[in-house]
Scaffold this motif. Structure first.
Motif, PDB file in Angstrom:
ATOM      1  N   MET A  70      41.717  53.913  13.165  1.00  0.00           N
ATOM      2  CA  MET A  70      42.032  54.904  11.969  1.00  0.00           C
ATOM      3  C   MET A  70      40.971  54.686  10.769  1.00  0.00           C
ATOM      4  O   MET A  70      40.774  55.659   9.970  1.00  0.00           O
ATOM      5  CB  MET A  70      43.418  54.436  11.216  1.00  0.00           C
ATOM      6  N   LEU A  71      40.314  53.659  10.896  1.00  0.00           N
ATOM      7  CA  LEU A  71      39.050  53.441   9.765  1.00  0.00           C
ATOM      8  C   LEU A  71      38.034  54.284  10.053  1.00  0.00           C
ATOM      9  O   LEU A  71      37.497  55.014   9.318  1.00  0.00           O
ATOM     10  CB  LEU A  71      38.585  52.008   9.898  1.00  0.00           C
ATOM     11  N   THR A  72      37.773  54.761  11.458  1.00  0.00           N
ATOM     12  CA  THR A  72      36.693  55.583  11.605  1.00  0.00           C
ATOM     13  C   THR A  72      36.924  56.921  11.181  1.00  0.00           C
ATOM     14  O   THR A  72      36.196  57.576  10.670  1.00  0.00           O
ATOM     15  CB  THR A  72      36.382  55.792  13.233  1.00  0.00           C
ATOM     16  N   ILE A  73      38.203  57.509  11.449  1.00  0.00           N
ATOM     17  CA  ILE A  73      38.759  58.850  10.837  1.00  0.00           C
ATOM     18  C   ILE A  73      38.386  58.850   9.290  1.00  0.00           C
ATOM     19  O   ILE A  73      37.856  59.772   8.902  1.00  0.00           O
ATOM     20  CB  ILE A  73      40.105  59.187  11.169  1.00  0.00           C
ATOM     21  N   ASN A  74      38.786  57.884   8.739  1.00  0.00           N
ATOM     22  CA  ASN A  74      38.808  57.908   7.144  1.00  0.00           C
ATOM     23  C   ASN A  74      37.277  57.921   6.684  1.00  0.00           C
ATOM     24  O   ASN A  74      36.801  58.417   5.717  1.00  0.00           O
ATOM     25  CB  ASN A  74      39.249  56.816   6.517  1.00  0.00           C
ATOM     26  N   VAL A  75      36.470  56.980   7.299  1.00  0.00           N
ATOM     27  CA  VAL A  75      35.050  56.967   7.207  1.00  0.00           C
ATOM     28  C   VAL A  75      34.355  58.348   7.392  1.00  0.00           C
ATOM     29  O   VAL A  75      33.454  59.052   6.495  1.00  0.00           O
ATOM     30  CB  VAL A  75      34.208  55.861   7.694  1.00  0.00           C
ATOM     31  N   THR A  76      34.621  59.113   8.562  1.00  0.00           N
ATOM     32  CA  THR A  76      34.408  60.316   8.855  1.00  0.00           C
ATOM     33  C   THR A  76      34.456  61.379   7.823  1.00  0.00           C
ATOM     34  O   THR A  76      33.733  62.265   7.813  1.00  0.00           O
ATOM     35  CB  THR A  76      34.839  60.680  10.378  1.00  0.00           C
ATOM     36  N   ALA A 134      31.142  62.003  17.134  1.00  0.00           N
ATOM     37  CA  ALA A 134      30.917  62.199  18.722  1.00  0.00           C
ATOM     38  C   ALA A 134      31.911  61.575  19.689  1.00  0.00           C
ATOM     39  O   ALA A 134      32.280  62.186  20.645  1.00  0.00           O
ATOM     40  CB  ALA A 134      29.476  61.726  19.047  1.00  0.00           C
ATOM     41  N   PRO A 135      32.349  60.469  19.365  1.00  0.00           N
ATOM     42  CA  PRO A 135      33.341  59.707  20.411  1.00  0.00           C
ATOM     43  C   PRO A 135      34.903  60.194  19.991  1.00  0.00           C
ATOM     44  O   PRO A 135      35.570  59.814  21.135  1.00  0.00           O
ATOM     45  CB  PRO A 135      33.251  58.282  20.355  1.00  0.00           C
ATOM     46  N   THR A 136      35.211  61.090  19.247  1.00  0.00           N
ATOM     47  CA  THR A 136      36.720  61.356  18.934  1.00  0.00           C
ATOM     48  C   THR A 136      36.758  62.561  19.713  1.00  0.00           C
ATOM     49  O   THR A 136      35.890  63.341  20.243  1.00  0.00           O
ATOM     50  CB  THR A 136      36.802  61.835  17.540  1.00  0.00           C
ATOM     51  N   PRO A 137      38.069  62.735  19.919  1.00  0.00           N
ATOM     52  CA  PRO A 137      38.458  64.249  20.632  1.00  0.00           C
ATOM     53  C   PRO A 137      37.898  65.375  19.935  1.00  0.00           C
ATOM     54  O   PRO A 137      37.632  66.453  20.435  1.00  0.00           O
ATOM     55  CB  PRO A 137      40.083  64.180  20.684  1.00  0.00           C
ATOM     56  N   VAL A 138      37.828  65.488  18.511  1.00  0.00           N
ATOM     57  CA  VAL A 138      37.283  66.681  17.910  1.00  0.00           C
ATOM     58  C   VAL A 138      35.891  66.681  18.287  1.00  0.00           C
ATOM     59  O   VAL A 138      35.221  67.739  18.750  1.00  0.00           O
ATOM     60  CB  VAL A 138      37.234  66.392  16.515  1.00  0.00           C
ATOM     61  N   GLY A 139      35.068  65.541  18.282  1.00  0.00           N
ATOM     62  CA  GLY A 139      33.734  65.703  18.794  1.00  0.00           C
ATOM     63  C   GLY A 139      33.517  66.133  20.217  1.00  0.00           C
ATOM     64  O   GLY A 139      32.544  66.838  20.429  1.00  0.00           O
ATOM     65  N   GLY A 161      35.382  68.231  21.667  1.00  0.00           N
ATOM     66  CA  GLY A 161      35.648  69.643  21.718  1.00  0.00           C
ATOM     67  C   GLY A 161      34.594  70.380  21.217  1.00  0.00           C
ATOM     68  O   GLY A 161      34.156  71.374  21.910  1.00  0.00           O
ATOM     69  N   ILE A 162      33.917  69.882  20.257  1.00  0.00           N
ATOM     70  CA  ILE A 162      32.814  70.442  19.664  1.00  0.00           C
ATOM     71  C   ILE A 162      31.453  70.463  20.898  1.00  0.00           C
ATOM     72  O   ILE A 162      31.021  71.671  20.858  1.00  0.00           O
ATOM     73  CB  ILE A 162      32.041  70.010  18.414  1.00  0.00           C
ATOM     74  N   LEU A 163      31.349  69.537  21.408  1.00  0.00           N
ATOM     75  CA  LEU A 163      30.320  69.108  22.648  1.00  0.00           C
ATOM     76  C   LEU A 163      30.629  70.406  23.590  1.00  0.00           C
ATOM     77  O   LEU A 163      29.796  71.023  23.997  1.00  0.00           O
ATOM     78  CB  LEU A 163      30.262  68.005  22.812  1.00  0.00           C
ATOM     79  N   ASP A 164      31.809  70.391  24.088  1.00  0.00           N
ATOM     80  CA  ASP A 164      32.478  71.277  25.040  1.00  0.00           C
ATOM     81  C   ASP A 164      32.021  72.685  24.692  1.00  0.00           C
ATOM     82  O   ASP A 164      31.414  73.529  25.321  1.00  0.00           O
ATOM     83  CB  ASP A 164      33.863  71.207  25.500  1.00  0.00           C
ATOM     84  N   LEU A 165      32.326  73.182  23.185  1.00  0.00           N
ATOM     85  CA  LEU A 165      32.083  74.537  22.796  1.00  0.00           C
ATOM     86  C   LEU A 165      30.577  74.948  23.018  1.00  0.00           C
ATOM     87  O   LEU A 165      30.417  75.886  23.176  1.00  0.00           O
ATOM     88  CB  LEU A 165      32.812  74.585  21.422  1.00  0.00           C
ATOM     89  N   ILE A 166      29.866  73.778  22.260  1.00  0.00           N
ATOM     90  CA  ILE A 166      28.376  74.281  22.246  1.00  0.00           C
ATOM     91  C   ILE A 166      27.935  74.261  23.824  1.00  0.00           C
ATOM     92  O   ILE A 166      27.098  75.420  24.017  1.00  0.00           O
ATOM     93  CB  ILE A 166      27.682  73.108  21.622  1.00  0.00           C
ATOM     94  N   GLY A 167      28.571  73.442  24.464  1.00  0.00           N
ATOM     95  CA  GLY A 167      27.867  73.693  26.119  1.00  0.00           C
ATOM     96  C   GLY A 167      28.161  74.971  26.671  1.00  0.00           C
ATOM     97  O   GLY A 167      27.594  75.529  27.343  1.00  0.00           O
ATOM     98  N   GLN A 168      29.781  75.488  26.628  1.00  0.00           N
ATOM     99  CA  GLN A 168      29.879  76.611  26.708  1.00  0.00           C
ATOM    100  C   GLN A 168      29.093  78.031  26.284  1.00  0.00           C
ATOM    101  O   GLN A 168      28.725  78.667  26.881  1.00  0.00           O
ATOM    102  CB  GLN A 168      31.515  77.256  26.605  1.00  0.00           C
ATOM    103  N   LEU A 169      29.069  77.843  24.862  1.00  0.00           N
ATOM    104  CA  LEU A 169      27.994  78.882  24.323  1.00  0.00           C
ATOM    105  C   LEU A 169      26.645  78.685  25.003  1.00  0.00           C
ATOM    106  O   LEU A 169      25.973  79.820  25.140  1.00  0.00           O
ATOM    107  CB  LEU A 169      27.887  78.726  22.926  1.00  0.00           C
ATOM    108  N   ALA A 170      25.975  77.563  25.071  1.00  0.00           N
ATOM    109  CA  ALA A 170      24.794  77.425  25.816  1.00  0.00           C
ATOM    110  C   ALA A 170      24.607  77.961  27.115  1.00  0.00           C
ATOM    111  O   ALA A 170      23.705  78.915  27.410  1.00  0.00           O
ATOM    112  CB  ALA A 170      24.207  76.127  25.671  1.00  0.00           C
TER     113      ALA A 170
END
Length: 69
Positions: free
Chosen positions: A1-7, A45-50, A52-61
């Motif tokens: 949980m600390l990673t999410i708060n820092v993010t 980057a290592p989170t599910p949100v990250g 998802g963003i990577l997958d979206l950018i890959g699909q757009l590319a």
């Protein structure tokens, strides 16, 4: 949980720093903003949100590269 708060904290800092006028920024201020954004990217980057963003950018590319053929 600390990673999410820092993010979340880093995301808020980035938004606040980018809202400032461009003329008011010094070169060292811009470098600090880049470092903060890179740290935010490393935390997201290592989170599910990250992932998802990577997958979206890959699909757009792949869509752009296929439309260019």
């Amino acid at each position: 949980m600390l990673t999410i708060n820092v993010t979340v904290l880093l995301a808020v800092i980035v938004v606040l720093r980018l809202r400032r006028r461009t003329e008011a920024r010094s070169r060292s201020d811009e470098k600090l903003t880049v470092v903060i954004v890179l740290a935010l990217g490393v935390l997201i980057a290592p989170t599910p949100v990250g992932q998802g963003i990577l997958d979206l950018i890959g699909q757009l590319a792949s869509g752009v590269s296929q439309s260019g053929r």
